[in-house]
Write an enzyme that holds these catalytic residues in place. Structure first.
Site, PDB file in Angstrom:
ATOM      1  N   LYS A 168      25.903  -5.562  -1.639  1.00 22.52           N
ATOM      2  CA  LYS A 168      27.524  -5.508  -1.884  1.00 22.52           C
ATOM      3  C   LYS A 168      28.164  -4.868  -0.637  1.00 22.52           C
ATOM      4  O   LYS A 168      29.471  -4.914  -0.633  1.00 22.52           O
ATOM      5  CB  LYS A 168      27.805  -4.772  -3.265  1.00 22.52           C
ATOM      6  CG  LYS A 168      27.531  -5.214  -4.556  1.00 22.52           C
ATOM      7  CD  LYS A 168      27.519  -4.414  -5.672  1.00 22.52           C
ATOM      8  CE  LYS A 168      26.632  -4.789  -6.749  1.00 22.52           C
ATOM      9  NZ  LYS A 168      26.961  -4.046  -7.835  1.00 22.52           N
ATOM     10  N   ARG A 196       0.868  -1.273   0.018  1.00 20.78           N
ATOM     11  CA  ARG A 196       0.152  -0.079   0.036  1.00 20.78           C
ATOM     12  C   ARG A 196       0.767   1.296  -0.107  1.00 20.78           C
ATOM     13  O   ARG A 196       0.545   2.114  -0.784  1.00 20.78           O
ATOM     14  CB  ARG A 196      -0.895  -0.069   1.382  1.00 20.78           C
ATOM     15  CG  ARG A 196      -2.306  -0.619   1.036  1.00 20.78           C
ATOM     16  CD  ARG A 196      -2.699  -1.287   2.457  1.00 20.78           C
ATOM     17  NE  ARG A 196      -1.638  -2.069   2.789  1.00 20.78           N
ATOM     18  CZ  ARG A 196      -1.579  -3.414   2.291  1.00 20.78           C
ATOM     19  NH1 ARG A 196      -2.221  -3.755   1.532  1.00 20.78           N
ATOM     20  NH2 ARG A 196      -0.705  -4.116   2.824  1.00 20.78           N
ATOM     21  N   THR A 197       1.934   1.275   0.850  1.00 24.19           N
ATOM     22  CA  THR A 197       2.469   2.597   1.062  1.00 24.19           C
ATOM     23  C   THR A 197       3.183   2.913  -0.049  1.00 24.19           C
ATOM     24  O   THR A 197       3.119   3.933  -0.829  1.00 24.19           O
ATOM     25  CB  THR A 197       3.663   2.445   2.026  1.00 24.19           C
ATOM     26  OG1 THR A 197       2.800   2.163   3.276  1.00 24.19           O
ATOM     27  CG2 THR A 197       4.533   3.743   2.416  1.00 24.19           C
ATOM     28  N   ARG A 217      11.672   3.485   3.134  1.00 22.97           N
ATOM     29  CA  ARG A 217      11.184   2.579   3.949  1.00 22.97           C
ATOM     30  C   ARG A 217      12.420   1.777   4.426  1.00 22.97           C
ATOM     31  O   ARG A 217      13.140   1.293   3.521  1.00 22.97           O
ATOM     32  CB  ARG A 217      10.132   1.682   3.698  1.00 22.97           C
ATOM     33  CG  ARG A 217       9.864   0.722   4.514  1.00 22.97           C
ATOM     34  CD  ARG A 217       8.622  -0.074   4.448  1.00 22.97           C
ATOM     35  NE  ARG A 217       7.523   0.813   4.819  1.00 22.97           N
ATOM     36  CZ  ARG A 217       6.128   0.342   4.950  1.00 22.97           C
ATOM     37  NH1 ARG A 217       5.941  -1.024   4.807  1.00 22.97           N
ATOM     38  NH2 ARG A 217       5.248   1.099   5.228  1.00 22.97           N
ATOM     39  N   HIS A 229       5.724   6.193  11.323  1.00 20.19           N
ATOM     40  CA  HIS A 229       5.089   5.785   9.931  1.00 20.19           C
ATOM     41  C   HIS A 229       4.512   7.143   9.828  1.00 20.19           C
ATOM     42  O   HIS A 229       3.199   7.256   9.614  1.00 20.19           O
ATOM     43  CB  HIS A 229       4.403   4.791   9.859  1.00 20.19           C
ATOM     44  CG  HIS A 229       4.011   4.393   8.414  1.00 20.19           C
ATOM     45  ND1 HIS A 229       4.360   5.062   7.429  1.00 20.19           N
ATOM     46  CD2 HIS A 229       3.693   3.231   8.007  1.00 20.19           C
ATOM     47  CE1 HIS A 229       4.109   4.507   6.296  1.00 20.19           C
ATOM     48  NE2 HIS A 229       3.486   3.188   6.634  1.00 20.19           N
TER      49      HIS A 229
END
Length: 301
Positions: free
Chosen positions: A80, A51-52, A101, A129
């Site tokens: 890496k 959703r985000t 995120r 959030h």
């Protein structure tokens, strides 16, 4: 650090929260525009999201912007051994705004301090959030007609649920009464109780999920997040503790609306979906408008 970043909900004053909500209402009326024409937004998702990520990408696309980035850190140079600092510095050379995120708490704040462009936190571990909070506030405002003096019931994972922590801080401007319903293992962290005490916010803690919800204006359901548990047995013990069923809503207030940051697992029975008090899918749509408003503010558009 660019001071237009949104890392924690307390980066916004009460006035800025209301300004962004008013802007979100404008975007809802007219979501398609060219405000981001010629702009590039980097979308850096170091952990999975549906959703985000999709609502940010929809917001950017509807505003005429271009998106670069990755949806999984395994497809980036992190595998890496590249540090968060180097990834952020490098990506901020290519874009006008970073949406990030990350599973580690504090990572978004750190990124905002090394980035040359604003950073919007799309969730950092169990911490914050803030863009979810803004769409939650917009959903509450739309359904209640106000943010002031509401009874807000939060249910489920209140320990690890970053949406809960951010919403609690944002609502502190609006004289709420909170009711927290959670098992002992997932109760609201002490730091947030101290915050509420210091800000004279009324709150009550419960372990039973029953007809106390009849007094709720907003019922904010959360899932118990398997990925936040180190011990699978602890998760098994609490995963099915609170399930909202349709018959529990019989004597609730007319204005009650049920919110959920999604994804849902089993904490809201499917038969609740048809109840007019269920608002979680409209809430997800509100995320597009709220994030359009946040992006516009971050870029002074």
């Amino acid at each position: 650090m660019d001071n237009k970043s949104l890392v924690s909900i307390d980066d916004y004053t009460k006035e800025e929260i209301l300004e962004v909500l008013a802007r979100a209402a404008e975007f809802e009326k007219n979501p398609n525009c060219n405000l981001l024409e010629g702009k590039v937004v980097a979308s850096l998702f170091f952990e999975p999201s549906t959703r985000t990520r999709l609502s940010f990408e929809t917001a950017i696309s509807r505003m005429g912007g271009k998106i670069v980035g990755f949806t999984d850190s395994s497809s980036s140079s992190v595998t890496k051994g590249e540090t968060l600092k180097d990834t952020t510095k490098m990506v901020s050379n290519y874009c006008d705004l970073v949406v990030m995120r990350h599973p580690i708490e504090g990572s978004a704040r750190y990124a905002s301090e090394v980035s040359d462009v604003p950073v919007i936190n799309a969730g950092d571990g169990a911490n914050q959030h803030p863009t979810q909070t803004m769409l939650d506030l917009y959903s509450i405002y739309k359904t209640q007609g106000t943010l002031e003096n509401l009874n807000i019931f939060m249910v489920g994972d209140l320990k690890y649920g970053r949406t809960v922590h951010s919403l609690l801080m944002a609502m502190s401007h609006f004289n709420p009464t909170f009711h927290f319903i959670a098992p002992k293992e997932l109760e609201i962290p002490l730091a947030y109780k101290i915050f509420m005490d210091n800000n004279n916010i009324n709150y009550h803690e419960h372990t039973e999920f029953n007809d106390i919800i009849n007094d709720a204006d907003i019922l904010y359901m959360t899932r118990v997040q398997r990925e936040r548990f180190a011990d699978p047995l602890e998760y098994e013990k609490v995963k099915n503790v609170y399930i909202l069923k349709n018959d529990m809503l019989e004597n609730t207030r007319e204005n009650l609306r049920i919110l959920h940051p999604l994804p849902r697992v089993n904490e809201i029975a499917v038969d609740v979906d048809a109840n007019p008090k269920a608002y979680y899918f409209q809430q997800a749509l509100n995320g597009v408008y709220a994030r359009q408003a946040i992006i516009a503010k971050a870029l002074d558009l």
